[in-house]
Enzyme design. Sequence first.
Site, PDB file in Angstrom:
ATOM      1  N   LYS A  21     -21.830  29.086 -17.142  1.00  0.00           N
ATOM      2  CA  LYS A  21     -21.567  28.386 -18.412  1.00  0.00           C
ATOM      3  C   LYS A  21     -20.222  27.679 -18.366  1.00  0.00           C
ATOM      4  O   LYS A  21     -20.090  26.527 -18.800  1.00  0.00           O
ATOM      5  CB  LYS A  21     -21.607  29.412 -19.552  1.00  0.00           C
ATOM      6  CG  LYS A  21     -21.147  28.903 -20.903  1.00  0.00           C
ATOM      7  CD  LYS A  21     -21.302  29.967 -21.969  1.00  0.00           C
ATOM      8  CE  LYS A  21     -20.281  31.083 -21.878  1.00  0.00           C
ATOM      9  NZ  LYS A  21     -19.006  30.783 -22.553  1.00  0.00           N
ATOM     10  N   ARG A 120     -12.178  32.291 -36.163  1.00  0.00           N
ATOM     11  CA  ARG A 120     -11.268  32.287 -35.011  1.00  0.00           C
ATOM     12  C   ARG A 120     -10.123  31.291 -35.220  1.00  0.00           C
ATOM     13  O   ARG A 120     -10.329  30.184 -35.731  1.00  0.00           O
ATOM     14  CB  ARG A 120     -12.031  31.959 -33.727  1.00  0.00           C
ATOM     15  CG  ARG A 120     -13.045  33.027 -33.382  1.00  0.00           C
ATOM     16  CD  ARG A 120     -13.945  32.644 -32.228  1.00  0.00           C
ATOM     17  NE  ARG A 120     -13.238  32.579 -30.963  1.00  0.00           N
ATOM     18  CZ  ARG A 120     -13.824  32.266 -29.810  1.00  0.00           C
ATOM     19  NH1 ARG A 120     -15.117  31.973 -29.781  1.00  0.00           N
ATOM     20  NH2 ARG A 120     -13.127  32.243 -28.691  1.00  0.00           N
ATOM     21  N   GLN A 166      -7.802  28.512 -23.417  1.00  0.00           N
ATOM     22  CA  GLN A 166      -8.590  27.318 -23.736  1.00  0.00           C
ATOM     23  C   GLN A 166      -7.747  26.210 -24.353  1.00  0.00           C
ATOM     24  O   GLN A 166      -8.058  25.027 -24.193  1.00  0.00           O
ATOM     25  CB  GLN A 166      -9.740  27.687 -24.672  1.00  0.00           C
ATOM     26  CG  GLN A 166     -10.791  28.550 -24.008  1.00  0.00           C
ATOM     27  CD  GLN A 166     -11.793  29.127 -24.992  1.00  0.00           C
ATOM     28  OE1 GLN A 166     -11.672  28.929 -26.221  1.00  0.00           O
ATOM     29  NE2 GLN A 166     -12.781  29.854 -24.485  1.00  0.00           N
ATOM     30  N   SER A 192      -5.874  34.871 -19.260  1.00  0.00           N
ATOM     31  CA  SER A 192      -6.996  34.372 -18.460  1.00  0.00           C
ATOM     32  C   SER A 192      -6.589  33.231 -17.525  1.00  0.00           C
ATOM     33  O   SER A 192      -7.197  32.164 -17.510  1.00  0.00           O
ATOM     34  CB  SER A 192      -8.137  33.914 -19.382  1.00  0.00           C
ATOM     35  OG  SER A 192      -8.516  34.930 -20.267  1.00  0.00           O
ATOM     36  N   ASP A 309     -14.307  38.111 -19.352  1.00  0.00           N
ATOM     37  CA  ASP A 309     -15.676  38.099 -19.862  1.00  0.00           C
ATOM     38  C   ASP A 309     -16.571  39.132 -19.187  1.00  0.00           C
ATOM     39  O   ASP A 309     -17.769  39.209 -19.485  1.00  0.00           O
ATOM     40  CB  ASP A 309     -16.286  36.700 -19.717  1.00  0.00           C
ATOM     41  CG  ASP A 309     -15.780  35.750 -20.791  1.00  0.00           C
ATOM     42  OD1 ASP A 309     -15.361  36.222 -21.852  1.00  0.00           O
ATOM     43  OD2 ASP A 309     -15.802  34.525 -20.557  1.00  0.00           O
ATOM     44  N   ASN A 332      -6.489  39.736 -25.776  1.00  0.00           N
ATOM     45  CA  ASN A 332      -7.176  38.477 -26.114  1.00  0.00           C
ATOM     46  C   ASN A 332      -8.650  38.701 -26.450  1.00  0.00           C
ATOM     47  O   ASN A 332      -9.289  37.839 -27.060  1.00  0.00           O
ATOM     48  CB  ASN A 332      -7.036  37.457 -24.987  1.00  0.00           C
ATOM     49  CG  ASN A 332      -7.564  37.935 -23.655  1.00  0.00           C
ATOM     50  OD1 ASN A 332      -7.503  39.121 -23.338  1.00  0.00           O
ATOM     51  ND2 ASN A 332      -8.079  37.025 -22.859  1.00  0.00           N
ATOM     52  N   LYS A 410     -26.375  32.503 -26.531  1.00  0.00           N
ATOM     53  CA  LYS A 410     -25.131  31.723 -26.472  1.00  0.00           C
ATOM     54  C   LYS A 410     -24.726  31.461 -25.026  1.00  0.00           C
ATOM     55  O   LYS A 410     -24.205  30.394 -24.704  1.00  0.00           O
ATOM     56  CB  LYS A 410     -24.011  32.451 -27.215  1.00  0.00           C
ATOM     57  CG  LYS A 410     -22.723  31.653 -27.297  1.00  0.00           C
ATOM     58  CD  LYS A 410     -21.715  32.338 -28.188  1.00  0.00           C
ATOM     59  CE  LYS A 410     -20.538  31.416 -28.482  1.00  0.00           C
ATOM     60  NZ  LYS A 410     -19.779  31.048 -27.294  1.00  0.00           N
TER      61      LYS A 410
END
EC number: 2.5.1.19
Length: 431
Positions: A21, A120, A166, A192, A309, A332, A410
């Site tokens: 993904k 979020r 991100q 991350s 993840d 996180n 998702k």
Amino acid sequence: MDVMVNPTPELKGDIQALSSKNYTTRYLLVAALAEGTSTVYYPAHSEDSDAMRRCIRDLGATVEEDDEKIVITGFGRNPLAVKELNVGNAGAVLRFLMSVTALCPEVTFVNVYPDSLGKRPHDDLIDALRQIGVEVDHNEGKLPITIRGGNPKGGKIRVSGNVSSQFLSSLLFLTPLLPQDSEIEVLHDLKSKVVVGQTLEVLEQAGIVIHASEDLMHYRIPGNQSYEAKTYVVQGDYPGSAAVLAAAAVTRSDVTIRRLEEKSKQGERAVVDVLRMMDVPLKHADGIVNVKGNGKLKAGEFDGDEFTDGVLAMVAAAVFAEGTSRFYNIENLRYKECDRITDYLAELRKAGANVEERQSEIIVHGRPEGVEGGVEIDAHYDHRVIMALSVVGLRAKAPIRIRDAHHVAKSYPMYFDHLQALGAKVEWIEG
């Protein structure tokens, strides 16, 4: 739709890992930012990647698809002046496009998942965009968010990496297109880092030059660059495979997963090492992972920031380990689709697991004898929680019903199909 996970002592079979993904969304975006036609082979099919497909099409990219590939003719630095974008429940897609839409006059990102993505925070990215002249209207850092850009210039940008990487990745997609050179300084810590490595890898493949410091905290980005139209091949996905590997680890098994590159830059590749440290019998060679599980696991201590993840799946495996396991450096996880520490552990306790939380840690007191089960649990609309709870259900003494399990789509729509193919006793039930 709910899923009933019944106790399953044995798993056996051979499956292909789904496509990544993370790489799919990044390849779709750089293809859209190129002028010309790019091809992406073996793209992931999930709600996140579908959200990116939909949004780049809305922004003016031509997207044609068959069973093997997507062919994209990009809009370059000139996206259409759309009024609204709907990213569904895809946080990474929202954040990446918040920067890209700074090239548009005015775009509003709508809030269609108020109980998940709508909760979020995005303040750190909003602050960074304002530093390069972008106006942002927002709801206390949350959706709906309106970006008023049109003519961002570049320059010096400071962005916090505390909550999510991100935000940084988002800026790295935009800044090469700006007329001025840019410098990005990451404040505080950077979560991350391995995922930032994936972003840098994809940008380099797209012909973009970025000078990154070794610690990934400082960046120099020459302006006036152009994305090149290219051909990309999406690799297999470790985050989704983590749950299947955990399921194989906690049962008697002979499970093979293909298309998992040993030298992948996906941080979740580390789940293979985590399972090895837990004494799970496995082999990893030629892009193939084979697990011959015996249901016996050993507890350990693991830095979860290396495989963000994959943490929930590894915690599920640790539920059945001998001894106490500790997963640290994972704060996180609180800022994902749900609070993946508090919310997840609450459901694990319902199933009979012995777990504790700290602000940035999960402590698991293993129960090799199994857990009671026999309960209905809430996955909080979170695909990673759904997959991890299903692993626990395989070793419960009575079935576990997972509510709203269709949200697994998702990232991994075929997840329960793959589990069934391996022999897991799971069934869909009308919610």
